[in-house]
Design a protein around this motif. Structure first.
Motif: not given
Length: 356
Positions: A161-167, A170-174, A199-209
């Motif tokens: 199972t590929m599981r990621y929390t939003d946080n 976000r922390r690796i995006a930072k 797994l919305p990587w794009t949206r979550l990274v853009q929240e931090v950007a």
């Protein structure tokens, strides 16, 4: 640098004395780790700092002597160190080590040497000025999600199972955004959101950007990104990827630079504590022959020195490597050409010491 998270800055331990835990593991791990430690100790003497080396067990040697691939004895040895220099294991110990110390931010630089452009399968003109940093999330995703085997009417099956929390994203995006801000201000997100929309990587990274206003962010499907890495590697600066995709993409770097034996990596936690290792595996067919390439582990030492703030020693290490490669010294994995001088592991170490 005020207000940045601690993993974005070099970690400064007690002044200029460092304790390193060496975990050689298996295969060629002991050979390349000891080679890199020899070079590190020599650098320390020249640049006015000291290094204490403590050695521990991981992988198969730990299982035999301590009853598990990553024992509590090894974990306690690593506690409070200034860095861990890791060799290689076949199956057990590494994931447990990463999880124990939350080494979630994996940094994998890809910079082809001007002297080795002919060793890559790519045309030399496509490798000019290539300088890529892959930032890989390392403690979650497919490798750590629920998994198992079971049986149904249709027969046996397995699952991971590929599981990621939003946080976690976000922390690796930072980390990736800060690295891009410190480099050429461009970040590429590797994703597969057309098939993995939860797994919305794009949206979550853009929240931090927005906190990194000068960084341009683009998202790219990982299969296209893999193709572009081969066709046009010069377009990339920092690439952000999850655990599985980062694992695969970073190995393409081995083709870009000419050998996976050249690549080092750093895995950091939020406090700046790091695990440093070559990207290659155990290479058991080479073990004990004295021909393993230590440059990947030496590159990992360079990253460790940078994290400590010992930048002059790190720069000197890279200068000497380029000097030796320019002089035509090659280990067997570097596709030696006529006129090159093939050297064994220990010979290359001696050349490093002489050049230093």
């Amino acid at each position: 640098m005020a207000g940045l998270p601690p993993y974005s800055q070099p970690r400064m331990p007690h002044p200029r004395h460092y304790r390193v835990v060496a975990l050689p593991g298996e295969g060629i791990g002991p050979e390349v780790v000891e080679s890199a430690l020899t070079v590190l100790q020599h650098l320390a003497q020249q640049h006015g700092f000291s290094v204490q080396i403590d050695r521990g067990l991981i992988g198969q040697p730990a299982l035999v002597k301590q009853g598990s691939y990553f024992s509590e004895v090894t974990a306690q040895l690593c506690q409070g160190a200034d860095g861990i220099l890791f060799g290689a294991v076949t199956q057990g110990g590494l994931l447990e080590l990463r999880k124990r110390f939350d080494f979630f931010a994996n940094l994998r630089p890809i910079r082809p040497s001007p002297s080795l452009l002919q060793a890559s399968p790519l045309k030399p003109e496509r490798l000019q000025d290539v300088d890529i940093l892959i930032v890989r999330e390392l403690t979650s995703g497919l490798y750590f999600g629920p998994c198992g085997r079971s049986i149904e009417v249709d027969g046996s099956y397995g699952y991971h199972t590929m599981r990621y929390t939003d946080n976690e994203i976000r922390r690796i995006a930072k980390v990736a955004l800060q690295k891009a801000a410190d480099r050429r201000h461009h970040l590429t997100i590797a994703h597969k959101e057309n098939a993995l929309p939860c797994l919305p990587w794009t949206r979550l990274v853009q929240e931090v950007a927005p906190s990194f206003a000068h960084v341009t962010v683009e998202s790219m499907l990982v299969d296209n990104l893999a193709m572009q890495l081969v066709m046009n590697p010069q377009r990339f600066d920092v690439i952000l990827a999850g655990n599985l995709f980062g694992d695969i993409l970073s190995d393409i770097g081995g083709a870009l630079v000419g050998s996976i034996g050249l690549l080092g990596s750093a895995s950091l936690n939020a406090d700046g504590f790091g695990l440093y290792e070559a990207v290659h595996g155990t290479a058991s067919d080479l073990a004990g022959r004295g021909v393993a390439n230590p440059l990947g582990t030496i590159a990992a030492v360079e990253l460790m020195l940078q994290q400590w703030g010992e930048t002059s020693a790190a720069d000197r290490l890279r200068q000497v490597q380029e000097q030796l490669l320019a002089a035509g010294y090659r280990t067997l994995d570097l596709s030696p050409q006529p006129g090159d001088q093939i050297v064994a592991t220990q010979e290359l170490v001696e050349l490093f010491l002489q050049a230093l």
